[in-house]
Scaffold this active site. Structure first.
Site, PDB file in Angstrom:
ATOM      1  N   HIS A  77       0.868  -1.184   0.000  1.00 46.29           N
ATOM      2  CA  HIS A  77       0.000   0.000   0.000  1.00 46.29           C
ATOM      3  C   HIS A  77       0.900   1.228   0.000  1.00 46.29           C
ATOM      4  O   HIS A  77       2.011   1.188   0.548  1.00 46.29           O
ATOM      5  CB  HIS A  77      -0.841   0.079   1.269  1.00 46.29           C
ATOM      6  N   ASP A  80       1.795   1.902   3.587  1.00 45.25           N
ATOM      7  CA  ASP A  80       2.621   0.913   4.305  1.00 45.25           C
ATOM      8  C   ASP A  80       4.050   1.438   4.412  1.00 45.25           C
ATOM      9  O   ASP A  80       4.795   1.055   5.320  1.00 45.25           O
ATOM     10  CB  ASP A  80       2.700  -0.423   3.538  1.00 45.25           C
TER      11      ASP A  80
HETATM   12  C1  3MF Z   1      -8.411  -6.519   3.262  1.00 40.24           C
HETATM   13  C2  3MF Z   1      -7.495  -6.884   2.187  1.00 40.24           C
HETATM   14  C3  3MF Z   1      -6.554  -5.808   1.793  1.00 40.24           C
HETATM   15  C4  3MF Z   1      -6.362  -5.741   0.322  1.00 40.24           C
HETATM   16  C5  3MF Z   1      -5.441  -4.629  -0.059  1.00 40.24           C
HETATM   17  C6  3MF Z   1      -5.465  -4.429  -1.539  1.00 40.24           C
HETATM   18  C7  3MF Z   1      -5.044  -5.284   3.539  1.00 40.24           C
HETATM   19  O1  3MF Z   1      -9.180  -7.561   3.645  1.00 40.24           O
HETATM   20  O2  3MF Z   1      -7.505  -7.986   1.695  1.00 40.24           O
HETATM   21  O3  3MF Z   1      -5.315  -6.048   2.427  1.00 40.24           O
HETATM   22  O4  3MF Z   1      -5.904  -6.946  -0.224  1.00 40.24           O
HETATM   23  O5  3MF Z   1      -5.849  -3.441   0.515  1.00 40.24           O
HETATM   24  O6  3MF Z   1      -4.312  -4.589  -2.078  1.00 40.24           O
END
Ligand code: 3MF
Ligand code: MG
Ligand code: MG
Length: 412
Positions: A77, A80
């Site tokens: 992200h 992140d």
């Molecule tokens: C939440 C998710 C996310 C998504 C991500 C997209 C934190 O349940 O699965 O992970 O996969 O935001 O890439």
């Protein structure tokens, strides 16, 4: 057994992991298009009712550890790795340069970038809120992520609109919210076309990820099927640039058969990216590692993907359990997840080559021979004995999963 003092515990875990055997080499693991998310390795075990159980881990360490394990691709992200306040600033440029260096030094590639549109307070009413300022900010964020993606050499951008919904009924007009959400995706695709042309790179594949429950009470695009309808709704200016990133558990959570959801995406030509993990039906998003809960279903998922030539990434979007230590994340959690995936992938190849399954499937398709196809009784009678093959195929799949087809038996 005597108590195991803390300073001997890592060695015990390492010895028992070694004793499990069956580990692939980092070189063998790197042959697969397996990606490791920054957020999965850095997850500290926190949740609404849970304090963190692990120390923070930065991208340098995650990238280095993935390289050691043999995970060849890294995903992230925007937030992140870049503080929200630094997005779009010079500090972002410095961080992106450090990421490139870490990737290069470790021989990893960034395959996917994604915009976090669910954590910060600005998303309280979703990235497609009534206020134009929120929506302008959302457009800035997704455009900025597209730029980061091109800087890092990514091929995919993923969008999880987990906050696209509401807590209380009647407060929003769903059709407007969907139009506004589409506007953000349109902004991302348009910026992508500009940046790709400038850099002489292909445009990114923009992949939508659905989840039926949490964090919002009611979610406007809860399933991959809803996403498919949204892509062809006419609201997107570049529907050909937008496909799906289904997540195995997200489809299971609402009670679906993940393999059927993947099949529906495949027939639409929209299965571009895949978040792999495991968990339970009708529970929350526990994100257990691939194959630990439903190995038979996973085998069947991979049979489908192998037989239809899926060649996109397998993104390890799971959460190492809170009971796993920082050491365990890289010593047990990631290598074991990758190796289970590879084993299931190889087994899927065995299923496709299996003469028994092959002959049974062909016989079912051949049917029972000429019959009056306006006569239900006659059609049923003509196929009756062949239909037993469904259960025989299921038995054979379990034999392959358990190694019974190789002569293993459990009689004592
Ligand atoms: C939440 C998710 C996310 C998504 C991500 C997209 C934190 O349940 O699965 O992970 O996969 O935001 O890439
Ligand atoms: Mg996911
Ligand atoms: Mg999940």
């Amino acid at each position: 057994m005597n108590p195991v003092p803390p300073r001997q515990q890592q060695a015990l875990v390492a010895r028992l992991m070694q004793a499990c055997g069956g580990a692939h080499s980092p070189q063998a693991r790197r042959k697969y298009f397996i990606s490791g998310p920054q957020w999965a390795a850095a997850y500290q075990g926190q949740a609404l009712f849970h304090a963190p159980t692990r120390e923070p881990v930065g991208f340098e360490e995650v990238i280095r550890r993935y390289a050691e394990i043999g995970i060849g691709y890294w995903t992230t992200h925007d937030t992140d790795v870049i503080p929200t306040s630094a997005l779009g600033t010079d500090q972002q440029g410095e961080i992106v340069a450090r990421i490139r260096q870490a990737l290069d030094e470790n021989g990893l590639r960034c395959s996917m970038v994604t915009t976090e549109t669910f954590y910060h307070a600005v998303w309280a009413a979703s990235p497609a809120a009534e206020s134009a300022s929120v929506r302008d900010y959302a457009a800035f964020r997704v455009r900025n992520t597209v730029e980061i993606g091109h800087e890092l050499g990514a091929q995919y951008a993923v969008y999880w609109p987990g906050s696209l919904g509401y807590y209380v009924q009647g407060a929003i007009d769903e059709t407007e919210t969907l139009q506004w959400y589409a506007a953000a995706l349109n902004a991302a695709c348009e910026r992508d076309i500009e940046v790709a042309a400038k850099k002489g790179r292909p445009t990114l594949k923009h992949c939508l990820e659905a989840k039926p429950f949490e964090p919002q009470a009611e979610i406007l695009l809860p399933t991959s099927d809803a996403m498919l309808a949204f892509i062809s709704s006419g609201l997107l200016t570049h529907p050909e640039m937008v496909g799906l990133n289904p997540e195995y558990l997200h489809e299971l959570m609402w009670g679906s058969a993940p393999r059927a959801a993947l099949a529906r995406a495949l027939v639409c030509g929209k299965l571009w990216h895949f978040d792999i993990n495991d968990g339970y039906r009708l529970k929350h998003d526990v994100d257990i590692a691939v194959g630990l809960v439903n190995p038979l279903d996973w085998l069947n998922v991979l049979v489908l993907l192998r037989s239809h030539g899926y060649n996109g990434p397998f993104n390890l979007d799971y959460k190492p359990p809170r009971t796993t230590s920082n050491y365990g994340v890289f010593a047990v959690s990631f290598p074991s997840a990758v190796d289970r995936f590879i084993t299931l992938w190889e087994m899927a190849g065995e299923v496709l080559a299996d003469p028994i399954i092959h002959e049974a499937t062909e016989a079912l398709k051949a049917g029972g021979g000429p019959v009056d196809t306006r006569d239900a009784e006659a059609v049923a009678a003509s196929n009756r004995e062949l239909l037993t093959l469904h259960e025989l195929i299921a038995h054979r799949l379990v034999q392959i999963l358990l190694g019974l087809h190789r002569g293993r038996s459990y009689s004592v």
